[in-house]
Design a protein around this motif. Structure first.
Motif, mmCIF file in Angstrom:
data_model
loop_
_atom_site.group_PDB
_atom_site.id
_atom_site.type_symbol
_atom_site.label_atom_id
_atom_site.label_comp_id
_atom_site.label_asym_id
_atom_site.label_seq_id
_atom_site.Cartn_x
_atom_site.Cartn_y
_atom_site.Cartn_z
ATOM 1 N N ASN A 58 -5.084 -2.094 -1.803
ATOM 2 C CA ASN A 58 -4.468 -1.617 -0.554
ATOM 3 C C ASN A 58 -2.974 -1.382 -0.744
ATOM 4 O O ASN A 58 -2.332 -2.030 -1.574
ATOM 5 N N THR B 77 -0.684 -2.252 1.264
ATOM 6 C CA THR B 77 -0.076 -3.563 1.544
ATOM 7 C C THR B 77 -0.932 -4.625 0.851
ATOM 8 O O THR B 77 -2.023 -4.955 1.331
ATOM 9 N N ARG C 158 -2.876 -7.738 2.592
ATOM 10 C CA ARG C 158 -4.101 -7.510 3.390
ATOM 11 C C ARG C 158 -5.340 -7.506 2.490
ATOM 12 O O ARG C 158 -6.400 -8.009 2.875
HETATM 13 P P1 ATR Z 1 -9.345 1.207 9.925
HETATM 14 O O1 ATR Z 1 -9.929 0.384 11.002
HETATM 15 O O2 ATR Z 1 -9.666 2.673 9.957
HETATM 16 O O3 ATR Z 1 -9.550 0.637 8.558
HETATM 17 P P2 ATR Z 1 -6.647 0.185 9.879
HETATM 18 O O4 ATR Z 1 -7.090 -1.202 10.122
HETATM 19 O O5 ATR Z 1 -5.432 0.715 10.577
HETATM 20 O O6 ATR Z 1 -7.775 1.229 10.237
HETATM 21 O O7 ATR Z 1 -6.470 0.393 8.309
HETATM 22 C C1 ATR Z 1 -6.074 1.588 7.739
HETATM 23 C C2 ATR Z 1 -6.082 1.417 6.229
HETATM 24 O O8 ATR Z 1 -5.681 2.625 5.608
HETATM 25 C C3 ATR Z 1 -5.152 0.347 5.729
HETATM 26 O O9 ATR Z 1 -5.699 -0.216 4.575
HETATM 27 C C4 ATR Z 1 -3.881 1.156 5.407
HETATM 28 O O10 ATR Z 1 -3.046 0.532 4.467
HETATM 29 P P3 ATR Z 1 -1.965 -0.580 4.965
HETATM 30 O O11 ATR Z 1 -2.742 -1.843 5.200
HETATM 31 O O12 ATR Z 1 -0.998 -0.685 3.856
HETATM 32 O O13 ATR Z 1 -1.346 -0.032 6.238
HETATM 33 C C5 ATR Z 1 -4.521 2.374 4.806
HETATM 34 N N1 ATR Z 1 -3.687 3.582 4.837
HETATM 35 C C6 ATR Z 1 -3.449 4.381 5.885
HETATM 36 N N2 ATR Z 1 -2.667 5.423 5.530
HETATM 37 C C7 ATR Z 1 -2.404 5.263 4.209
HETATM 38 C C8 ATR Z 1 -1.676 6.009 3.242
HETATM 39 N N3 ATR Z 1 -1.027 7.125 3.583
HETATM 40 N N4 ATR Z 1 -1.623 5.558 1.976
HETATM 41 C C9 ATR Z 1 -2.268 4.411 1.623
HETATM 42 N N5 ATR Z 1 -2.991 3.669 2.481
HETATM 43 C C10 ATR Z 1 -3.066 4.093 3.768
#
Ligand code: ATR
Length: 293
Positions: A159, A161, A164
């Motif tokens: 991920n 982050t 998480r």
């Molecule tokens: P969902 O319920 O769709 O999984 P979420 O809980 O908001 O939605 O999670 C979105 C995921 O997509 C997260 O793992 C997020 O990474 P972060 O935890 O670092 O925020 C990831 N994500 C979203 N946009 C991203 C991007 N441009 N590059 C990398 N990871 C992304």
């Protein structure tokens, strides 16, 4: 009483909900299995969700699907007022409710939907495979337990982050031990190091929401094996940015999440109606509809 009052009612609850394909999918399943039921899309604002849950059974609803943004709130409601399946309990989110003679049953069919799509539609055998899941949000948490149950050799959750991913890996470690699977959570930036030590992944699943914004997660070169499989839980008319990048990198097998959408619906339908519909004709029709959009 009219015939309309005697049939069982179902719905999908979300906010917004007007673009949901679930009514078309369940109407097709009902026609195919000769089940008398209605299924509609209901827009429910977050503040009205609990009142809606209380009201629907009195109006003849036997079950609902739950979509964005209500899956976690539905989980919390069901944890207090009903029974959660194990996969729903661990997912921390619910996409299916059933009001039964024994009370409220809450399930999460997303992970089984993903597995059915991968194994049945795309012919993948996940046993002993090396799987990488990108993202550590709700979409990932919803599919980890069913993926572990398919007994892969390893499952890496990477991920943006890292913390998480680590938290999710910790949560599912006891299940991974039981499944004989090595489970690891890390940052996306740790992937080159992992790949250099343990080699390419057989299956990479994009569970991030990056494709929604047209962004592709950059994978290190050689992340997916030459005969590997790239899957995006998102779907769209054109291949997602993630799948376009994998095709361009020469990955032979790429698929989007339209099949998962149909399969998770089929598992919910089977829970409600006791009969598993055939998904391929419905998948084909949706794919054609999507192409014409
Ligand atoms: P969902 O319920 O769709 O999984 P979420 O809980 O908001 O939605 O999670 C979105 C995921 O997509 C997260 O793992 C997020 O990474 P972060 O935890 O670092 O925020 C990831 N994500 C979203 N946009 C991203 C991007 N441009 N590059 C990398 N990871 C992304």
């Amino acid at each position: 009483m009219t015939a309309a009052n005697t049939i069982d009612h179902y719905a999908v609850l979300g906010h917004p909900i007007q673009h949901s394909m679930s009514p078309a999918i369940h109407a097709a399943f009902a026609a195919q299995t000769v089940q008398q039921l209605s299924y509609e899309a209901i827009d429910v604002a977050p503040a009205d969700l609990i009142a809606t849950f209380k009201q629907l059974p009195d109006e003849g609803f036997r079950g609902v699907n739950i979509t964005v943004p209500h899956k976690e709130a539905a989980w919390a409601y069901a944890a207090q007022n009903g029974t959660l399946t194990e996969r729903a309990a661990m997912a921390g989110a619910v996409n299916t409710l059933a009001w039964t003679a024994n009370g409220l049953l809450a399930d999460n069919t997303d992970g089984q939907g993903l597995l059915n799509d991968l194994q049945q539609r795309h012919g993948l055998d996940l046993a002993n495979k090396r799987i990488l899941v990108l993202g550590a949000g709700g979409a990932t948490r919803g599919v980890v337990l069913p993926l572990l149950n398919a007994k892969p050799a390893s499952l890496v959750i990477a991920n943006r982050t890292p913390t998480r991913a680590g938290e999710l890996a910790d949560l599912f470690t006891p299940k991974a031990v039981t499944a004989g699977c090595l489970l690891h959570g890390c940052g996306l930036d740790a992937l080159p190091q992992i790949i250099s030590v343990t080699g390419a992944f057989d299956v990479v699943i994009n569970a991030t929401s990056a494709s929604l914004g047209g962004e592709a997660i950059a994978l290190p070169p050689g992340a997916i094996s030459a005969e590997g499989f790239a899957y995006d839980m998102m779907y769209s008319k054109a291949p997602t940015a993630f799948l376009q990048a994998q095709s361009a990198a020469g990955i032979p097998h790429c698929a989007d999440g339209l099949g998962m959408l149909v399969e998770q619906a089929a598992v919910a339908f089977a829970l409600w109606r006791g009969v598993m519909p055939e998904t391929q004709p419905v998948y084909n029709a949706l794919r054609e509809q999507l192409a014409q959009k």
